[in-house]
Design an enzyme around this catalytic site. Structure first.
Site, PDB file in Angstrom:
ATOM      1  N   TYR A   1       0.791  -1.229   0.000  1.00  0.00           N
ATOM      2  CA  TYR A   1       0.000   0.000   0.000  1.00  0.00           C
ATOM      3  C   TYR A   1       0.828   1.287   0.000  1.00  0.00           C
ATOM      4  CZ  TYR A   1      -3.703  -3.259   1.163  1.00  0.00           C
ATOM      5  OH  TYR A   1      -4.578  -4.308   1.139  1.00  0.00           O
ATOM      6  N   LEU A   2       2.129   1.170   0.195  1.00  0.00           N
ATOM      7  CA  LEU A   2       2.976   2.364   0.219  1.00  0.00           C
ATOM      8  C   LEU A   2       3.753   2.459  -1.087  1.00  0.00           C
ATOM      9  CD1 LEU A   2       4.373   2.091   3.859  1.00  0.00           C
ATOM     10  CD2 LEU A   2       2.458   3.482   3.053  1.00  0.00           C
TER      11      LEU A   2
END
EC number: 5.6.2.1
Length: 564
Positions: A522-523
Protein backbone atom coordinates in the site's frame (compact mmCIF):
# COMPACT_ATOMS: atom_id res chain seq x y z
CA UNK A 1 -2.36 -1.20 -26.14
CA UNK A 2 0.71 0.51 -24.69
CA UNK A 3 1.09 3.27 -22.14
CA UNK A 4 1.28 6.79 -23.47
CA UNK A 5 4.82 7.69 -22.45
CA UNK A 6 4.17 11.43 -22.06
CA UNK A 7 2.45 10.60 -18.76
CA UNK A 8 5.76 9.32 -17.40
CA UNK A 9 7.53 12.24 -15.78
CA UNK A 10 10.54 10.32 -14.50
CA UNK A 11 13.61 9.03 -16.33
CA UNK A 12 13.67 5.31 -16.94
CA UNK A 13 16.88 3.32 -17.14
CA UNK A 14 17.71 1.50 -20.36
CA UNK A 15 16.55 -1.81 -18.91
CA UNK A 16 12.97 -0.44 -19.16
CA UNK A 17 11.89 -0.48 -22.76
CA UNK A 18 9.27 1.71 -24.39
CA UNK A 19 7.18 -1.34 -25.15
CA UNK A 20 5.14 -1.76 -21.94
CA UNK A 21 2.27 -3.97 -20.92
CA UNK A 22 -0.96 -2.69 -19.48
CA UNK A 23 -3.88 -4.69 -18.09
CA UNK A 24 -5.40 -4.70 -21.58
CA UNK A 25 -2.26 -5.73 -23.40
CA UNK A 26 -1.47 -9.16 -24.85
CA UNK A 27 1.72 -11.13 -25.06
CA UNK A 28 2.55 -12.67 -28.40
CA UNK A 29 4.79 -15.59 -27.38
CA UNK A 30 5.08 -17.53 -24.12
CA UNK A 31 7.17 -20.63 -23.52
CA UNK A 32 8.07 -22.35 -20.24
CA UNK A 33 8.76 -25.79 -18.74
CA UNK A 34 5.74 -25.98 -16.41
CA UNK A 35 5.78 -26.54 -12.63
CA UNK A 36 8.02 -28.57 -10.34
CA UNK A 37 5.89 -30.97 -8.30
CA UNK A 38 6.39 -31.84 -4.64
CA UNK A 39 8.47 -35.02 -4.21
CA UNK A 40 6.54 -38.26 -3.59
CA UNK A 41 5.96 -39.42 -0.05
CA UNK A 42 8.73 -41.50 1.52
CA UNK A 43 7.38 -43.98 4.10
CA UNK A 44 8.81 -43.83 7.61
CA UNK A 45 11.49 -46.32 8.71
CA UNK A 46 10.15 -49.35 10.59
CA UNK A 47 11.68 -48.15 13.86
CA UNK A 48 9.57 -44.96 13.79
CA UNK A 49 6.21 -45.99 15.14
CA UNK A 50 2.73 -44.58 15.64
CA UNK A 51 0.93 -45.55 18.84
CA UNK A 52 -2.77 -45.76 19.46
CA UNK A 53 -4.06 -46.21 22.99
CA UNK A 54 -0.55 -47.12 24.08
CA UNK A 55 0.02 -49.79 21.42
CA UNK A 56 2.21 -49.54 18.31
CA UNK A 57 0.18 -49.62 15.11
CA UNK A 58 1.38 -49.82 11.51
CA UNK A 59 -0.51 -47.38 9.29
CA UNK A 60 -1.28 -47.63 5.58
CA UNK A 61 0.90 -45.36 3.48
CA UNK A 62 -1.88 -42.84 2.82
CA UNK A 63 -2.85 -42.61 6.49
CA UNK A 64 0.79 -42.51 7.58
CA UNK A 65 1.57 -39.58 5.27
CA UNK A 66 -1.26 -37.49 6.72
CA UNK A 67 -0.22 -38.49 10.25
CA UNK A 68 3.26 -37.11 9.56
CA UNK A 69 1.77 -33.70 8.78
CA UNK A 70 0.34 -33.59 12.31
CA UNK A 71 3.53 -35.00 13.82
CA UNK A 72 5.64 -32.26 12.24
CA UNK A 73 3.42 -29.66 13.94
CA UNK A 74 3.12 -31.48 17.27
CA UNK A 75 4.87 -28.78 19.30
CA UNK A 76 3.06 -25.96 17.51
CA UNK A 77 0.15 -24.27 19.25
CA UNK A 78 -2.11 -25.11 16.28
CA UNK A 79 -2.30 -28.74 17.39
CA UNK A 80 -3.76 -27.61 20.73
CA UNK A 81 -6.72 -25.86 19.10
CA UNK A 82 -10.02 -27.74 19.10
CA UNK A 83 -11.05 -26.70 15.57
CA UNK A 84 -7.64 -27.65 14.16
CA UNK A 85 -7.76 -31.07 15.83
CA UNK A 86 -11.36 -31.68 14.80
CA UNK A 87 -10.75 -30.81 11.13
CA UNK A 88 -7.52 -32.80 10.99
CA UNK A 89 -9.06 -35.92 12.47
CA UNK A 90 -12.05 -35.75 10.12
CA UNK A 91 -9.83 -35.47 7.01
CA UNK A 92 -7.30 -38.00 8.31
CA UNK A 93 -10.00 -40.63 8.72
CA UNK A 94 -10.87 -40.19 5.03
CA UNK A 95 -7.37 -41.44 4.18
CA UNK A 96 -7.57 -44.50 6.44
CA UNK A 97 -8.46 -48.04 5.50
CA UNK A 98 -11.74 -49.40 6.89
CA UNK A 99 -9.74 -51.39 9.46
CA UNK A 100 -7.87 -48.26 10.58
CA UNK A 101 -11.12 -46.33 10.83
CA UNK A 102 -12.61 -48.95 13.11
CA UNK A 103 -9.60 -48.83 15.45
CA UNK A 104 -8.66 -45.13 15.45
CA UNK A 105 -11.69 -43.33 16.82
CA UNK A 106 -10.19 -40.83 19.29
CA UNK A 107 -7.43 -38.36 18.44
CA UNK A 108 -6.58 -38.00 22.13
CA UNK A 109 -5.46 -41.65 22.17
CA UNK A 110 -3.04 -41.08 19.26
CA UNK A 111 0.66 -40.76 20.04
CA UNK A 112 2.75 -39.09 17.30
CA UNK A 113 5.79 -38.47 19.51
CA UNK A 114 8.21 -40.91 17.81
CA UNK A 115 7.26 -39.44 14.42
CA UNK A 116 7.81 -35.94 15.76
CA UNK A 117 11.24 -36.80 17.19
CA UNK A 118 12.23 -38.44 13.90
CA UNK A 119 11.51 -35.26 11.94
CA UNK A 120 13.33 -33.13 14.52
CA UNK A 121 16.35 -35.41 14.15
CA UNK A 122 16.17 -34.98 10.37
CA UNK A 123 16.10 -31.21 10.78
CA UNK A 124 19.11 -31.39 13.08
CA UNK A 125 20.94 -33.66 10.64
CA UNK A 126 20.41 -31.15 7.85
CA UNK A 127 21.97 -28.47 10.04
CA UNK A 128 24.99 -30.69 10.61
CA UNK A 129 25.64 -31.40 6.92
CA UNK A 130 29.12 -30.79 5.60
CA UNK A 131 29.91 -27.88 3.31
CA UNK A 132 30.27 -30.33 0.44
CA UNK A 133 26.82 -31.82 1.08
CA UNK A 134 25.24 -28.36 1.30
CA UNK A 135 27.00 -27.28 -1.88
CA UNK A 136 25.69 -30.34 -3.72
CA UNK A 137 22.12 -29.50 -2.71
CA UNK A 138 22.64 -25.86 -3.64
CA UNK A 139 23.95 -26.83 -7.08
CA UNK A 140 20.97 -29.12 -7.69
CA UNK A 141 18.55 -26.37 -6.67
CA UNK A 142 20.30 -23.97 -9.00
CA UNK A 143 20.01 -26.47 -11.84
CA UNK A 144 16.26 -26.72 -11.24
CA UNK A 145 15.98 -22.91 -11.16
CA UNK A 146 17.78 -22.63 -14.47
CA UNK A 147 15.50 -25.24 -16.05
CA UNK A 148 12.13 -24.26 -14.56
CA UNK A 149 12.64 -20.80 -13.08
CA UNK A 150 12.58 -18.80 -16.33
CA UNK A 151 10.23 -18.39 -19.25
CA UNK A 152 10.49 -16.75 -22.64
CA UNK A 153 7.90 -14.02 -23.16
CA UNK A 154 8.01 -11.93 -26.33
CA UNK A 155 11.75 -12.45 -26.83
CA UNK A 156 12.52 -11.61 -23.20
CA UNK A 157 13.83 -14.13 -20.67
CA UNK A 158 11.71 -13.49 -17.58
CA UNK A 159 12.13 -14.88 -14.07
CA UNK A 160 9.17 -16.94 -12.81
CA UNK A 161 7.92 -16.30 -9.30
CA UNK A 162 7.34 -19.60 -7.48
CA UNK A 163 7.46 -22.47 -9.94
CA UNK A 164 7.26 -25.17 -7.27
CA UNK A 165 3.88 -26.69 -6.41
CA UNK A 166 3.24 -26.51 -2.68
CA UNK A 167 3.50 -29.95 -1.03
CA UNK A 168 0.51 -31.49 0.74
CA UNK A 169 0.03 -30.63 4.40
CA UNK A 170 -2.40 -29.22 6.93
CA UNK A 171 -4.11 -25.89 6.32
CA UNK A 172 -3.31 -23.24 8.91
CA UNK A 173 -5.06 -20.11 7.72
CA UNK A 174 -4.86 -16.71 9.31
CA UNK A 175 -6.59 -15.75 12.53
CA UNK A 176 -8.99 -18.34 13.93
CA UNK A 177 -9.83 -19.77 10.54
CA UNK A 178 -12.69 -22.32 10.66
CA UNK A 179 -10.90 -24.61 8.19
CA UNK A 180 -7.58 -24.83 10.01
CA UNK A 181 -6.33 -28.39 10.28
CA UNK A 182 -7.97 -29.57 7.05
CA UNK A 183 -5.87 -31.61 4.62
CA UNK A 184 -4.31 -29.73 1.72
CA UNK A 185 -4.26 -32.47 -0.89
CA UNK A 186 -1.34 -33.28 -3.15
CA UNK A 187 -1.54 -31.43 -6.46
CA UNK A 188 -1.09 -33.75 -9.43
CA UNK A 189 -0.57 -33.12 -13.17
CA UNK A 190 -4.26 -33.91 -13.77
CA UNK A 191 -5.12 -30.83 -11.64
CA UNK A 192 -2.90 -28.48 -13.66
CA UNK A 193 -3.86 -26.03 -16.42
CA UNK A 194 -0.92 -24.95 -18.55
CA UNK A 195 -0.95 -21.58 -20.34
CA UNK A 196 1.50 -21.02 -23.21
CA UNK A 197 1.73 -20.13 -26.88
CA UNK A 198 0.37 -22.46 -29.51
CA UNK A 199 3.67 -22.21 -31.37
CA UNK A 200 5.84 -22.83 -28.28
CA UNK A 201 7.32 -26.08 -26.98
CA UNK A 202 4.56 -27.15 -24.62
CA UNK A 203 5.60 -28.30 -21.13
CA UNK A 204 5.56 -32.07 -20.80
CA UNK A 205 3.77 -33.70 -17.85
CA UNK A 206 5.61 -36.38 -15.84
CA UNK A 207 5.67 -39.80 -17.58
CA UNK A 208 2.37 -41.65 -17.43
CA UNK A 209 0.35 -38.52 -16.56
CA UNK A 210 -1.44 -35.76 -18.42
CA UNK A 211 -2.34 -32.13 -17.83
CA UNK A 212 -5.91 -31.17 -17.05
CA UNK A 213 -5.76 -28.68 -19.92
CA UNK A 214 -3.35 -26.76 -22.13
CA UNK A 215 -4.68 -23.37 -23.14
CA UNK A 216 -3.34 -20.38 -25.04
CA UNK A 217 -4.80 -17.27 -23.39
CA UNK A 218 -2.57 -14.30 -24.16
CA UNK A 219 -4.79 -11.86 -22.23
CA UNK A 220 -3.54 -13.19 -18.88
CA UNK A 221 -0.02 -13.33 -17.44
CA UNK A 222 -0.17 -16.59 -15.46
CA UNK A 223 1.71 -19.66 -16.69
CA UNK A 224 0.15 -22.42 -14.58
CA UNK A 225 -3.05 -22.66 -12.54
CA UNK A 226 -4.91 -25.16 -10.39
CA UNK A 227 -7.75 -25.18 -7.87
CA UNK A 228 -6.86 -25.95 -4.26
CA UNK A 229 -9.26 -28.07 -2.23
CA UNK A 230 -9.61 -26.07 1.01
CA UNK A 231 -11.14 -22.80 -0.18
CA UNK A 232 -11.80 -23.84 -3.76
CA UNK A 233 -9.66 -20.89 -4.86
CA UNK A 234 -7.52 -20.82 -7.98
CA UNK A 235 -3.75 -20.74 -7.48
CA UNK A 236 -1.29 -19.45 -10.06
CA UNK A 237 2.34 -19.61 -11.06
CA UNK A 238 3.18 -16.17 -12.36
CA UNK A 239 6.16 -14.04 -13.23
CA UNK A 240 8.59 -12.88 -10.57
CA UNK A 241 7.74 -9.46 -9.05
CA UNK A 242 10.90 -8.07 -10.67
CA UNK A 243 9.66 -8.91 -14.18
CA UNK A 244 8.75 -6.13 -16.61
CA UNK A 245 5.03 -6.95 -16.57
CA UNK A 246 4.82 -7.20 -12.76
CA UNK A 247 6.71 -3.95 -12.39
CA UNK A 248 4.38 -2.30 -14.86
CA UNK A 249 1.27 -3.42 -12.97
CA UNK A 250 2.80 -2.18 -9.72
CA UNK A 251 3.56 1.17 -11.33
CA UNK A 252 -0.01 1.44 -12.63
CA UNK A 253 -1.45 0.70 -9.18
CA UNK A 254 0.41 3.59 -7.57
CA UNK A 255 -0.25 5.91 -10.49
CA UNK A 256 -3.99 5.27 -10.03
CA UNK A 257 -3.63 6.22 -6.36
CA UNK A 258 -1.81 9.40 -7.41
CA UNK A 259 -4.71 10.21 -9.70
CA UNK A 260 -7.01 10.00 -6.66
CA UNK A 261 -4.93 12.74 -5.03
CA UNK A 262 -6.24 15.16 -7.68
CA UNK A 263 -9.90 14.52 -6.91
CA UNK A 264 -10.06 13.15 -3.36
CA UNK A 265 -11.20 16.44 -1.85
CA UNK A 266 -14.04 16.66 -4.37
CA UNK A 267 -15.06 13.07 -3.58
CA UNK A 268 -14.99 13.74 0.16
CA UNK A 269 -17.04 16.90 -0.23
CA UNK A 270 -19.56 14.91 -2.26
CA UNK A 271 -20.04 12.13 0.28
CA UNK A 272 -20.26 14.69 3.10
CA UNK A 273 -23.07 16.34 1.19
CA UNK A 274 -24.71 12.96 0.51
CA UNK A 275 -25.06 12.35 4.26
CA UNK A 276 -27.99 14.78 4.10
CA UNK A 277 -29.63 13.22 1.04
CA UNK A 278 -33.37 12.55 1.08
CA UNK A 279 -32.69 9.10 -0.37
CA UNK A 280 -31.69 6.43 2.14
CA UNK A 281 -29.62 4.51 -0.44
CA UNK A 282 -27.47 7.58 -1.10
CA UNK A 283 -26.96 8.20 2.62
CA UNK A 284 -25.93 4.60 3.16
CA UNK A 285 -23.57 4.70 0.21
CA UNK A 286 -21.99 7.91 1.52
CA UNK A 287 -21.46 6.55 5.05
CA UNK A 288 -19.96 3.33 3.67
CA UNK A 289 -17.60 5.36 1.48
CA UNK A 290 -16.60 7.40 4.55
CA UNK A 291 -15.66 4.18 6.37
CA UNK A 292 -13.68 2.92 3.38
CA UNK A 293 -11.81 6.22 3.18
CA UNK A 294 -11.28 6.82 6.89
CA UNK A 295 -10.84 3.27 8.22
CA UNK A 296 -9.44 1.43 5.16
CA UNK A 297 -12.29 -1.09 5.31
CA UNK A 298 -12.65 -3.45 2.39
CA UNK A 299 -15.72 -2.86 0.28
CA UNK A 300 -17.46 -6.19 0.14
CA UNK A 301 -18.11 -9.49 1.74
CA UNK A 302 -14.68 -11.10 2.15
CA UNK A 303 -15.98 -14.64 2.50
CA UNK A 304 -14.23 -17.15 0.25
CA UNK A 305 -16.33 -19.56 -1.77
CA UNK A 306 -17.27 -22.50 0.39
CA UNK A 307 -16.03 -20.86 3.58
CA UNK A 308 -18.15 -21.35 6.68
CA UNK A 309 -16.72 -18.43 8.67
CA UNK A 310 -18.98 -15.43 9.17
CA UNK A 311 -16.67 -12.92 7.49
CA UNK A 312 -17.86 -9.54 6.25
CA UNK A 313 -16.76 -6.33 4.56
CA UNK A 314 -18.10 -2.80 4.73
CA UNK A 315 -21.20 -3.34 2.58
CA UNK A 316 -22.15 -6.54 4.43
CA UNK A 317 -21.85 -5.18 7.98
CA UNK A 318 -24.76 -6.13 10.20
CA UNK A 319 -26.32 -4.23 13.08
CA UNK A 320 -24.64 -6.59 15.56
CA UNK A 321 -21.20 -5.58 14.28
CA UNK A 322 -21.31 -2.03 15.61
CA UNK A 323 -22.21 -0.24 18.85
CA UNK A 324 -22.87 3.48 19.13
CA UNK A 325 -21.77 5.65 22.06
CA UNK A 326 -22.81 9.34 22.15
CA UNK A 327 -19.87 9.80 24.52
CA UNK A 328 -17.08 7.39 25.46
CA UNK A 329 -13.74 7.92 27.18
CA UNK A 330 -14.01 11.68 26.76
CA UNK A 331 -14.79 11.48 23.04
CA UNK A 332 -18.09 12.27 21.33
CA UNK A 333 -19.91 10.10 18.76
CA UNK A 334 -17.86 6.92 19.07
CA UNK A 335 -18.53 3.82 16.95
CA UNK A 336 -17.27 0.44 18.15
CA UNK A 337 -16.62 -2.12 15.38
CA UNK A 338 -16.25 -5.83 16.06
CA UNK A 339 -16.42 -8.35 13.20
CA UNK A 340 -14.46 -10.98 11.29
CA UNK A 341 -12.89 -9.58 8.15
CA UNK A 342 -10.89 -11.20 5.37
CA UNK A 343 -9.12 -14.46 6.32
CA UNK A 344 -11.15 -14.54 9.56
CA UNK A 345 -9.00 -11.80 11.07
CA UNK A 346 -10.91 -9.95 13.78
CA UNK A 347 -11.44 -6.25 13.19
CA UNK A 348 -11.97 -4.43 16.47
CA UNK A 349 -11.84 -0.67 16.66
CA UNK A 350 -13.36 2.23 18.59
CA UNK A 351 -13.34 5.41 16.53
CA UNK A 352 -14.96 8.83 16.92
CA UNK A 353 -16.89 9.84 13.80
CA UNK A 354 -18.52 13.00 12.57
CA UNK A 355 -21.87 13.81 14.16
CA UNK A 356 -23.88 13.38 10.97
CA UNK A 357 -22.33 9.94 10.37
CA UNK A 358 -23.31 8.97 13.91
CA UNK A 359 -26.89 10.21 13.44
CA UNK A 360 -27.16 8.35 10.13
CA UNK A 361 -25.99 5.13 11.76
CA UNK A 362 -28.67 5.54 14.41
CA UNK A 363 -31.19 5.97 11.61
CA UNK A 364 -29.90 2.91 9.71
CA UNK A 365 -30.23 0.76 12.86
CA UNK A 366 -33.78 1.80 13.75
CA UNK A 367 -36.26 -1.08 14.10
CA UNK A 368 -33.67 -3.63 12.97
CA UNK A 369 -32.63 -6.90 14.57
CA UNK A 370 -28.96 -7.63 15.35
CA UNK A 371 -28.72 -9.98 12.34
CA UNK A 372 -30.11 -7.39 9.89
CA UNK A 373 -27.89 -5.58 7.37
CA UNK A 374 -26.63 -2.20 8.49
CA UNK A 375 -26.59 -0.98 4.87
CA UNK A 376 -29.74 -2.69 3.58
CA UNK A 377 -29.90 -0.46 0.47
CA UNK A 378 -26.30 -1.12 -0.57
CA UNK A 379 -24.16 -3.94 -1.95
CA UNK A 380 -20.66 -4.18 -3.41
CA UNK A 381 -21.88 -3.94 -7.00
CA UNK A 382 -23.69 -0.66 -6.31
CA UNK A 383 -20.72 0.76 -4.42
CA UNK A 384 -18.14 -0.30 -7.01
CA UNK A 385 -20.22 1.20 -9.82
CA UNK A 386 -20.40 4.47 -7.89
CA UNK A 387 -16.63 4.46 -7.31
CA UNK A 388 -16.03 4.06 -11.05
CA UNK A 389 -18.32 7.03 -11.70
CA UNK A 390 -16.29 9.13 -9.26
CA UNK A 391 -12.96 8.24 -10.89
CA UNK A 392 -11.91 5.69 -13.49
CA UNK A 393 -10.17 2.77 -11.82
CA UNK A 394 -11.26 3.80 -8.32
CA UNK A 395 -11.73 0.95 -5.81
CA UNK A 396 -11.64 0.61 -2.03
CA UNK A 397 -8.05 -0.60 -2.38
CA UNK A 398 -7.09 2.61 -4.19
CA UNK A 399 -8.29 4.57 -1.14
CA UNK A 400 -6.09 2.40 1.10
CA UNK A 401 -3.09 2.87 -1.18
CA UNK A 402 -3.64 6.63 -1.44
CA UNK A 403 -4.19 7.23 2.28
CA UNK A 404 -1.26 5.02 3.28
CA UNK A 405 1.15 6.60 0.79
CA UNK A 406 0.20 10.20 1.43
CA UNK A 407 0.42 9.65 5.19
CA UNK A 408 3.88 8.10 4.87
CA UNK A 409 5.12 11.02 2.79
CA UNK A 410 3.73 13.58 5.25
CA UNK A 411 5.15 11.75 8.26
CA UNK A 412 8.59 11.41 6.68
CA UNK A 413 8.69 15.16 6.12
CA UNK A 414 7.68 15.83 9.72
CA UNK A 415 9.87 13.27 11.46
CA UNK A 416 13.15 13.34 9.49
CA UNK A 417 15.76 15.83 10.69
CA UNK A 418 18.93 16.77 8.76
CA UNK A 419 20.89 16.62 12.03
CA UNK A 420 20.09 12.94 12.61
CA UNK A 421 22.64 10.21 11.91
CA UNK A 422 21.73 7.25 9.70
CA UNK A 423 20.37 4.99 12.50
CA UNK A 424 18.22 7.84 13.81
CA UNK A 425 16.88 8.49 10.32
CA UNK A 426 15.94 4.82 9.96
CA UNK A 427 14.13 5.05 13.32
CA UNK A 428 12.24 8.06 11.95
CA UNK A 429 11.34 6.05 8.85
CA UNK A 430 9.97 3.18 10.96
CA UNK A 431 7.96 5.62 13.06
CA UNK A 432 6.55 7.17 9.89
CA UNK A 433 5.63 3.68 8.67
CA UNK A 434 3.85 2.97 11.96
CA UNK A 435 1.99 6.26 11.68
CA UNK A 436 0.33 4.99 8.52
CA UNK A 437 -1.86 2.99 10.91
CA UNK A 438 -3.27 0.97 8.06
CA UNK A 439 -4.50 -2.13 9.81
CA UNK A 440 -6.01 -1.23 13.16
CA UNK A 441 -8.15 -4.33 12.71
CA UNK A 442 -5.34 -6.73 13.68
CA UNK A 443 -6.49 -7.52 17.22
CA UNK A 444 -5.62 -11.18 17.48
CA UNK A 445 -5.20 -12.13 21.09
CA UNK A 446 -1.53 -12.93 21.53
CA UNK A 447 -2.03 -13.30 25.25
CA UNK A 448 -4.13 -16.43 24.64
CA UNK A 449 -1.25 -17.93 22.67
CA UNK A 450 1.21 -16.96 25.39
CA UNK A 451 -0.95 -18.53 28.10
CA UNK A 452 -1.29 -21.77 26.11
CA UNK A 453 2.48 -21.87 25.56
CA UNK A 454 3.10 -21.32 29.27
CA UNK A 455 0.87 -24.29 30.04
CA UNK A 456 2.78 -26.44 27.56
CA UNK A 457 6.08 -25.31 29.08
CA UNK A 458 4.86 -26.02 32.61
CA UNK A 459 3.83 -29.56 31.62
CA UNK A 460 7.16 -30.11 29.85
CA UNK A 461 9.08 -28.98 32.96
CA UNK A 462 7.15 -31.48 35.06
CA UNK A 463 8.03 -34.22 32.59
CA UNK A 464 11.68 -33.11 32.70
CA UNK A 465 11.69 -33.26 36.49
CA UNK A 466 10.30 -36.79 36.36
CA UNK A 467 12.87 -37.78 33.73
CA UNK A 468 15.70 -36.49 35.95
CA UNK A 469 14.48 -38.70 38.77
CA UNK A 470 14.33 -41.72 36.43
CA UNK A 471 17.84 -41.02 35.14
CA UNK A 472 19.25 -40.89 38.65
CA UNK A 473 17.63 -44.15 39.72
CA UNK A 474 17.76 -46.20 36.52
CA UNK A 475 21.27 -45.29 35.24
CA UNK A 476 20.48 -46.81 31.83
CA UNK A 477 20.80 -45.54 28.26
CA UNK A 478 17.02 -45.33 27.71
CA UNK A 479 16.42 -43.04 30.70
CA UNK A 480 19.43 -40.91 29.73
CA UNK A 481 18.05 -40.42 26.21
CA UNK A 482 14.61 -39.64 27.62
CA UNK A 483 16.17 -36.98 29.84
CA UNK A 484 17.94 -35.37 26.87
CA UNK A 485 14.69 -35.38 24.88
CA UNK A 486 12.81 -33.68 27.73
CA UNK A 487 15.58 -31.07 28.11
CA UNK A 488 15.32 -30.26 24.41
CA UNK A 489 11.53 -30.01 24.65
CA UNK A 490 11.76 -27.52 27.55
CA UNK A 491 14.39 -25.50 25.69
CA UNK A 492 12.31 -25.46 22.53
CA UNK A 493 9.11 -24.41 24.31
CA UNK A 494 11.00 -21.75 26.27
CA UNK A 495 12.32 -20.37 23.00
CA UNK A 496 8.82 -20.39 21.46
CA UNK A 497 7.40 -18.61 24.51
CA UNK A 498 10.12 -15.99 24.35
CA UNK A 499 9.37 -15.35 20.67
CA UNK A 500 5.65 -14.96 21.41
CA UNK A 501 6.36 -12.51 24.22
CA UNK A 502 8.70 -10.52 21.98
CA UNK A 503 6.00 -10.52 19.31
CA UNK A 504 3.48 -9.22 21.86
CA UNK A 505 5.85 -6.43 22.88
CA UNK A 506 6.53 -5.55 19.25
CA UNK A 507 2.83 -5.57 18.44
CA UNK A 508 2.18 -3.15 21.28
CA UNK A 509 5.01 -0.93 20.07
CA UNK A 510 3.69 -1.05 16.53
CA UNK A 511 0.08 -0.49 17.60
CA UNK A 512 -0.72 -3.83 16.02
CA UNK A 513 -0.02 -2.57 12.51
CA UNK A 514 1.06 -5.03 9.84
CA UNK A 515 4.01 -2.90 8.80
CA UNK A 516 5.39 -5.35 6.28
CA UNK A 517 2.06 -5.70 4.49
CA UNK A 518 1.55 -1.96 4.23
CA UNK A 519 5.13 -1.34 3.09
CA UNK A 520 4.90 -3.93 0.31
CA UNK A 521 1.32 -3.47 -0.85
CA UNK A 522 0.00 0.00 0.00
CA UNK A 523 2.98 2.36 0.22
CA UNK A 524 4.28 3.74 -3.07
CA UNK A 525 7.93 2.55 -3.00
CA UNK A 526 9.04 5.70 -4.79
CA UNK A 527 8.36 7.63 -1.57
CA UNK A 528 10.81 5.43 0.33
CA UNK A 529 13.36 5.43 -2.50
CA UNK A 530 13.22 9.23 -2.78
CA UNK A 531 13.65 9.55 1.00
CA UNK A 532 16.69 7.26 0.91
CA UNK A 533 18.29 9.20 -1.92
CA UNK A 534 17.57 12.57 -0.29
CA UNK A 535 18.99 11.65 3.11
CA UNK A 536 21.79 9.34 2.02
CA UNK A 537 20.32 6.21 3.59
CA UNK A 538 21.10 2.93 1.83
CA UNK A 539 18.01 1.49 0.15
CA UNK A 540 19.04 -1.92 1.55
CA UNK A 541 18.24 -0.52 5.01
CA UNK A 542 14.57 -0.20 3.99
CA UNK A 543 14.09 -3.04 1.49
CA UNK A 544 15.72 -6.48 1.54
CA UNK A 545 17.08 -8.10 -1.62
CA UNK A 546 13.77 -9.63 -2.70
CA UNK A 547 11.94 -6.36 -2.09
CA UNK A 548 14.58 -4.42 -4.04
CA UNK A 549 13.98 -6.78 -6.98
CA UNK A 550 10.23 -6.23 -6.70
CA UNK A 551 10.65 -2.45 -6.60
CA UNK A 552 13.48 -2.19 -9.15
CA UNK A 553 11.23 0.01 -11.29
CA UNK A 554 10.84 2.47 -8.40
CA UNK A 555 14.57 2.52 -7.63
CA UNK A 556 15.23 3.36 -11.28
CA UNK A 557 12.45 5.89 -11.53
CA UNK A 558 12.32 8.00 -8.37
CA UNK A 559 14.74 10.82 -7.66
CA UNK A 560 14.99 12.61 -4.32
CA UNK A 561 12.38 15.20 -5.36
CA UNK A 562 9.61 12.67 -6.03
CA UNK A 563 6.20 13.74 -4.67
CA UNK A 564 3.36 11.26 -4.39
Amino acid sequence: MYLNLHFITFSLSLRWEEERYTDGSKWRFLEHKGPVFAPPYEPLPDNVRFFYDGKAMKLSESAEEVATFFAKMLDHEYTTKDIFRKNFFKDWRKEMTSEEKSKITDLNKCNFREMSEYFKAQTEARKQMTKEEKLKIKEENERIVQEYGFCLMDNHKERIGNFRIEPPGLFRGRGDHPKMGMLKRRIRPEDIIINCSKDSKHPKPPPGTRWKEVRHDNKVTWLVSWTENIQGSIKYIMLNPSSRIKGEKDWQKYETARQLKKCVERIRAQYHEDWKSKEMRIRQRAVALYFIDKLALRAGNEKEEGETADTVGCCSLRVEHIKLYPELDGQDYVVEFDFLGKDSIRYYNKIPVEKRVFKNLQLFMESKQPEDDLFDRLNTSILNKHLQELMEGLTAKVFRTYNASITLQQQLKQLTSPEENAPAKILSYNRANRAVNLTKKSMQNLQTKIDAKKQQLSAAKKELKSAKVDAKTMHDEKSRKALETKKKAVARLSDQLMKLEVQATDREENKQIALGTSKLNYLDPRISVAWCKKWGVGIEKIYNKTQREKFAWAIDMADEDFEF
